[in-house]
Design a protein around this motif. Structure first.
Motif, PDB file in Angstrom:
ATOM      1  N   TYR A 241     -55.212   5.920 146.137  1.00 42.86           N
ATOM      2  CA  TYR A 241     -55.758   6.837 145.140  1.00 42.86           C
ATOM      3  C   TYR A 241     -54.704   7.863 144.736  1.00 42.86           C
ATOM      4  CZ  TYR A 241     -58.418  10.724 143.241  1.00 42.86           C
ATOM      5  OH  TYR A 241     -58.864  11.736 142.437  1.00 42.86           O
ATOM      6  N   ASP A 242     -54.275   8.624 145.711  1.00 40.01           N
ATOM      7  CA  ASP A 242     -53.371   9.729 145.409  1.00 40.01           C
ATOM      8  C   ASP A 242     -52.149   9.275 144.642  1.00 40.01           C
ATOM      9  OD1 ASP A 242     -53.757  11.348 148.637  1.00 40.01           O
ATOM     10  OD2 ASP A 242     -54.875   9.738 147.715  1.00 40.01           O
ATOM     11  N   TYR A 264     -63.969   7.668 141.581  1.00 41.47           N
ATOM     12  CA  TYR A 264     -63.885   9.106 141.369  1.00 41.47           C
ATOM     13  C   TYR A 264     -64.171   9.464 139.910  1.00 41.47           C
ATOM     14  CZ  TYR A 264     -62.224  13.811 141.120  1.00 41.47           C
ATOM     15  OH  TYR A 264     -62.151  15.150 140.899  1.00 41.47           O
ATOM     16  N   LEU A 267     -67.778   9.004 139.001  1.00 46.02           N
ATOM     17  CA  LEU A 267     -68.674   9.989 139.584  1.00 46.02           C
ATOM     18  C   LEU A 267     -68.573  11.335 138.883  1.00 46.02           C
ATOM     19  CD1 LEU A 267     -68.320   9.501 143.433  1.00 46.02           C
ATOM     20  CD2 LEU A 267     -70.278   8.969 142.009  1.00 46.02           C
ATOM     21  N   PHE A 277     -71.573   4.902 142.749  1.00 44.92           N
ATOM     22  CA  PHE A 277     -72.006   4.501 144.080  1.00 44.92           C
ATOM     23  C   PHE A 277     -71.865   3.007 144.276  1.00 44.92           C
ATOM     24  CE2 PHE A 277     -72.800   8.623 144.650  1.00 44.92           C
ATOM     25  CZ  PHE A 277     -74.011   9.165 144.236  1.00 44.92           C
TER      26      PHE A 277
ATOM     27  N   LEU B 124     -67.684  10.695 149.413  1.00 43.54           N
ATOM     28  CA  LEU B 124     -67.316  11.870 148.632  1.00 43.54           C
ATOM     29  C   LEU B 124     -68.524  12.570 148.055  1.00 43.54           C
ATOM     30  CD1 LEU B 124     -65.243  13.671 147.313  1.00 43.54           C
ATOM     31  CD2 LEU B 124     -65.108  12.075 145.426  1.00 43.54           C
ATOM     32  N   TYR B 125     -69.351  11.796 147.384  1.00 40.44           N
ATOM     33  CA  TYR B 125     -70.455  12.445 146.695  1.00 40.44           C
ATOM     34  C   TYR B 125     -71.446  13.132 147.611  1.00 40.44           C
ATOM     35  CZ  TYR B 125     -73.093  13.714 142.697  1.00 40.44           C
ATOM     36  OH  TYR B 125     -73.710  14.467 141.747  1.00 40.44           O
ATOM     37  N   TYR B 128     -69.984  16.264 148.731  1.00 35.70           N
ATOM     38  CA  TYR B 128     -69.908  17.182 147.605  1.00 35.70           C
ATOM     39  C   TYR B 128     -71.243  17.885 147.409  1.00 35.70           C
ATOM     40  CZ  TYR B 128     -69.089  18.612 142.759  1.00 35.70           C
ATOM     41  OH  TYR B 128     -68.962  19.328 141.609  1.00 35.70           O
ATOM     42  N   ALA B 212     -54.732  15.058 150.309  1.00 35.30           N
ATOM     43  CA  ALA B 212     -54.866  15.415 148.902  1.00 35.30           C
ATOM     44  C   ALA B 212     -56.249  15.142 148.364  1.00 35.30           C
ATOM     45  CB  ALA B 212     -53.836  14.653 148.072  1.00 35.30           C
ATOM     46  N   PHE B 213     -56.822  14.048 148.775  1.00 33.85           N
ATOM     47  CA  PHE B 213     -58.092  13.642 148.203  1.00 33.85           C
ATOM     48  C   PHE B 213     -59.145  14.727 148.313  1.00 33.85           C
ATOM     49  CE2 PHE B 213     -60.859  10.547 146.518  1.00 33.85           C
ATOM     50  CZ  PHE B 213     -62.078  10.700 147.137  1.00 33.85           C
ATOM     51  N   LEU B 216     -58.150  18.318 146.788  1.00 38.29           N
ATOM     52  CA  LEU B 216     -58.178  18.425 145.337  1.00 38.29           C
ATOM     53  C   LEU B 216     -59.601  18.465 144.808  1.00 38.29           C
ATOM     54  CD1 LEU B 216     -55.367  16.027 144.137  1.00 38.29           C
ATOM     55  CD2 LEU B 216     -55.382  18.513 144.184  1.00 38.29           C
ATOM     56  N   ASN B 217     -60.459  17.708 145.448  1.00 33.02           N
ATOM     57  CA  ASN B 217     -61.802  17.590 144.902  1.00 33.02           C
ATOM     58  C   ASN B 217     -62.735  18.717 145.295  1.00 33.02           C
ATOM     59  OD1 ASN B 217     -61.215  15.261 143.565  1.00 33.02           O
ATOM     60  ND2 ASN B 217     -61.653  13.989 145.343  1.00 33.02           N
TER      61      ASN B 217
END
Lengths: 305, 276, 360
Positions: A241-242, A264, A267, A277, B124-125, B128, B212-213, B216-217
């Motif tokens: 990703y990064d 990402y 979302l 998802f 992630l979600y 979040y 970073a992931f 950053l988020n």
């Protein structure tokens, strides 16, 4: 080990041992709860919601596999899967080939080996973001590799993969290799060092050429080490990703999209949670496909001990 | 030695290996050098290597424009805090697993390590959302917790491998000498465990620093660490390579220096204990 | 045709500035079992590796069967080698291990099978042919390792401390087997070990090495009875030889109150010697009780420590200030503090020059 059956001096010693077992079990619990619980919990949550039609916000409106159907007919997703596959396979082969070559080279003992190892590991110690930026710059046609080579007289040399949608993955591959090869090399080198020196002698007396010794004898002996390295590399690949974000932002166009970035974007930028998802669940499935055989190998191996 | 080699071959191999090393190190070197150039010289075509006018203006501008110190401070807090928290939780756990292993110990460890393989996007979600609910978004505390969570498996694993190397007989000898549990812990085990804990701390610090992931988020302004700092320079607006190099150098300098002085620990850590 | 299987001339080997072997000469006869014996660091393994071609020499020449092999690869020298750690290829079966080298040399299949069959018969490892090294015991693995050298059909076998990794009983068993193997095959065998017993029982000749030099090259009997210098004298024999410092004058060796007539001593150079000397006598050659009448000289000692060992009793005393050990019958009733009369024969003593450490 430490729970030996020493006759305690008196009754007050025994409770300590019992107490200790209890205490250590308690100690282990928060750790387990925390890491496994949160991750597993969060993942399950995501999977569950992938079967809904959540849009901007999550809501429990079941739509079965609809999200998945839409996903698999989205060009962007397909491109990202394809990119990951290409990147993954090429990365795997090249990282191992280069890593092994370097390890075999180093195995012959060079001076200042420790320093060398550290230098090779530096890329891995840098965050992907930095790697991405630095390489974006090196591969820049105006003042990167292309211009240097052109400056040397090769006027028609073209090397701007980041601007060429058919070659952009190569640019990413180079940066990824730069970062990861050092790690693999260090691991393989440690494995090589563990090989009994007499095996080398025996094969020399038998008249086996060096390359054959490596291929037929040494590499099979390194199986466990290879597996460890393999797991590390593949898990890194899937999570890509990064690097993409830093180097190409998925471009040009969508030619360097990867699943993680797709998720990402879906979302947060496109605010289509359900799709996001679904996509992340698909990624999970991929990881599971890789992990489960490995886990089985480990568990089965343990039972045989 | 693995094979008998002539001295000539050895010199050749050394030279080759060092050429490769230089090649690998080159991007980093280049970045550092460029950070001292002016913008014009940075994008000179063909690129200038060493004879340029060294200047510190990039660093000044970067610091001024985006307050490097704030980002640095956040990085330190996030990396340090998550490491500290992680160690506090992990040490007792790794301890018990190393010295009082049960049948399930290895299973638990592998299980935990495999969570590290999970793609972060998957969770992630939910996280979040959780953060929003708990008001942890863009807060240092929240990030510390998250960073601790993702690195916990590694911390436990590394501590476990280190603790396993401590011979259990020492504990028994101490017990024979009449040491109480507390004394055992403090005076015997801890000194022997310090190197292992130090290595793990270092590794975790680096991993958290580079993360970073999540950073950053889940951060915006208050808690943004150096990774965000770099990312802000990569947006199209900031295509000024000299400043970019200065920013990058400032971001990676701590790691480079730390790593240099702790090479062995670095190697051992980054390879997850596979290499000693 | 030379009668020597292996000839080494002026061999030098240095690692950087460290000289491990210096100007070494050695002739090994055809069909001989030669043992290189010494403690760690004496250079015996290094020498073996040089003969094998695994180490490049810094100077000198090596001849095997008349051919100059100094610069030849190991597999071109006509040697087979057995290692301390067996070094079997772990992923292959026993059969695979035996045939790998031959297959690599493009030998026709029937011949490979023939050789493998013959080697496994000799070593009695036929039932193991389809097993992997991991499923073999230590002794079996060692046999396979020998087999790997055997199939090469060579004249010279090199052994690098092959029995060191085995437990005592297994070591004793395999020692006997190796001796039988040598008698059966009649090949030249060069064997490195630090174990005296192995050396004495297996060797036709022993080369005792120290600091990269050969201290003595002789049959076991010679080395035992007539050690050439102090080092060899002290190395062979357990417990070690007793040494007493003294002086020779007028055909008598004196040390304090001790007086030994040495007129009939068999001097190396023929002539008698006068001046400082060291007298050596082995614990097992010291006479006591009913053997005393045949002794050439006697002395009285007081027992310091008595170690009953079943078959013998080891008595520790001191003679003229030097530590002195001797053996008595296991049934002897001796205890610490007893006064014992001991004696020894001239034929059993050795005299050494204290300065050169050589035998007189």
């Amino acid at each position: 080990m430490s729970s030996a059956e020493h006759a305690p001096a008196g009754p007050d010693k025994r409770p300590i041992r019992l107490f200790r077992n209890l205490w250590s079990k308690i100690a282990a619990i928060p750790m387990i709860l925390v890491s496994v619980g949160i991750f597993v919990g969060g993942t399950i949550w995501t999977i569950v919601y992938s079967f809904t039609d959540s849009g901007l916000l999550p809501r429990l409106n079941w739509v079965g596999l609809e999200q998945y159907e839409r996903l698999w007919s989205t060009r962007r997703w397909l491109v990202s899967i394809e990119n990951l596959a290409v990147f993954g396979i090429a990365s795997l082969i090249l990282t191992f080939a280069l890593g092994f070559l370097l390890a075999a080279l180093l195995d012959r003992k060079i001076r200042f080996e420790d320093t060398f190892r550290t230098i090779l590991l530096y890329p891995f110690a840098l965050s992907f973001i930095v790697t991405g930026l630095v390489w974006q710059w090196i591969l820049n046609p105006e003042f990167g590799v292309q211009s240097i080579v052109r400056g040397l007289g090769f006027e028609s040399f073209t090397f701007d993969p980041l601007y060429d949608s058919s070659k952009v993955m190569i640019g990413l591959l180079i940066a990824g290799l730069w970062q990861g090869t050092g790690l693999i090399m260090v691991i393989l080198l440690a494995g090589l060092r563990g090989i009994d020196e007499d095996i080398w002698k025996a094969s020399r007396v038998d008249g086996i050429p060096a390359w054959k010794t490596y291929v037929v004898i040494i590499i099979p002996m390194l199986k466990p080490v290879f597996i460890t390295a393999l797991v590390l590399v593949t898990s890194g690949i899937v999570k890509l990703y990064d690097l993409v974000v830093a180097m190409t932002s998925g471009g040009p166009g969508i030619s360097s999209e990867v699943p993680a970035k797709f998720v990402y974007d879906t979302l947060f930028t496109r605010q289509n949670l359900g799709q996001g998802f679904a996509a992340s669940t698909m990624m999970l499935v991929t990881v599971a496909i890789i992990l489960i055989p490995w886990a089985l190998l480990q568990f089965r191996g343990k039972k045989n001990d | 030695m693995a094979r008998a080699v002539t001295t000539k071959r050895k010199t050749l191999t050394t030279a080759l290996a060092w050429a490769i090393g230089l090649l690998i190190f080159f991007p980093i070197l280049w970045t550092i050098l460029t950070s001292f150039k002016t913008e014009a010289q940075a994008i000179a075509n063909p690129p200038i290597f060493l004879n340029f006018d060294w200047t510190l203006e990039n660093y000044a501008i970067v610091q001024e424009r985006s307050d490097y110190m704030r980002f640095l401070w956040n990085s330190v807090i996030l990396a340090g805090g998550s490491t500290l928290l992680g160690i506090i939780i992990a040490v007792p756990a790794a301890w018990s697993m190393a010295f009082v292993p049960s049948k399930r110990t290895k299973d638990i460890l592998l299980w935990m390590l495999s969570t590290k393989m999970l793609p972060a996007v998957g969770v992630l979600y939910p996280i979040y959302l959780l953060f929003i609910e708990l008001g942890l978004l863009d807060s240092r505390a929240g990030l510390v917790i998250v960073l601790m969570l993702i690195n916990l498996p590694i911390i436990v694993w590394m501590l476990y491998t280190y603790f396993r190397e401590i011979p259990g007989e020492i504990l028994e000898a101490a017990r024979m000498d009449g040491a109480t549990l507390k004394e055992e812990l403090l005076y015997i085990l801890t000194p022997m465990a310090i190197p292992g804990i130090a290595s793990t701390v270092l590794l975790n610090f680096i991993l958290a620093w580079n993360e970073a992931f999540w950073t950053l988020n889940l951060t915006a302004v208050d808690a943004a660490p150096l990774t965000a700092f770099i990312a802000s320079y990569s947006s199209p607006e900031g295509l000024f390579f000299a400043k970019l190099s200065a920013a990058s150098t400032m971001a990676i300098a701590p790691i480079l220096i730390l790593g240099w002085f702790s090479q062995k620990q670095l190697v051992r850590g980054l390879t997850f204990g596979a290499v000693k | 045709m030379t009668k020597n299987s292996v000839e080494i001339r002026n061999l030098d080997l240095s690692f950087g500035a460290v000289k491990v072997l210096q100007n070494l000469d050695l002739d090994i006869h055809d069909g001989e079992f030669l043992v290189l014996l010494g403690s760690s660091g004496c250079g015996k393994s290094t020498l073996l590796n040089c003969i094998a071609g695994l180490l490049e020499v810094t100077g000198g020449q090596i001849f095997i069967k008349g051919h100059n092999v100094t610069w030849k690869e190991p597999n071109e020298r006509g040697i087979g080698m057995v290692f301390q750690s067996y070094a079997l290829y772990p992923q292959m079966t026993v059969r695979g291990n035996l045939s790998f080298g031959l297959k690599n040399a493009r030998m026709p299949k029937p011949e490979i099978e023939e050789r493998v069959k013959r080697a496994s018969e000799i070593l009695q490892i036929e039932p193991l042919l389809d097993r992997k090294p991991g499923a073999l015991s230590g002794g079996q693995r060692q046999r396979v390792a020998i087999g790997r050298a055997l199939v090469r059909d060579v004249d010279v076998f090199l052994f690098d401390e092959p029995l060191s990794n085995l437990d005592a009983k297994l070591r004793a068993d395999l020692r006997v087997e190796l001796k039988r193997l040598h008698e059966q095959l009649d090949n030249t065998m060069i064997y490195v070990t630090h174990d005296q017993v192995e050396a004495m029982t297996l060797a036709d000749r022993i080369a005792i090495m120290k600091d990269g030099k050969i201290m003595q090259l002789d049959s076991p009997a010679e080395i035992y009875n007539r050690p050439r210098n102090l080092y060899v004298a002290g190395f062979i024999g357990s417990p070690a030889m007793n040494f007493i410092e003294g002086n020779i004058a007028g055909n008598t060796f004196t040390s304090g109150d001790l007086s030994v007539p040495v007129g009939d001593y068999d001097y190396m150079s023929g002539g008698a010697h006068d001046g400082a000397a060291i007298l050596g006598v082995r614990p097992e050659h010291v006479l006591t009780d009913d053997m005393l009448p045949s002794a050439d000289m006697t002395a009285k000692v007081k027992a310091d420590l008595v170690e009953p060992m079943g078959a013998d009793t080891l008595v520790w005393t001191s003679l003229e200030g030097h530590p002195f050990r001797f053996r008595m019958d296991g049934q002897a009733h001796v205890k610490s503090g007893d006064e014992i009369t001991i004696g020894f024969n001239l034929t059993r003593i050795s005299l050494f020059d204290p300065k050169t450490e050589d035998r007189l």
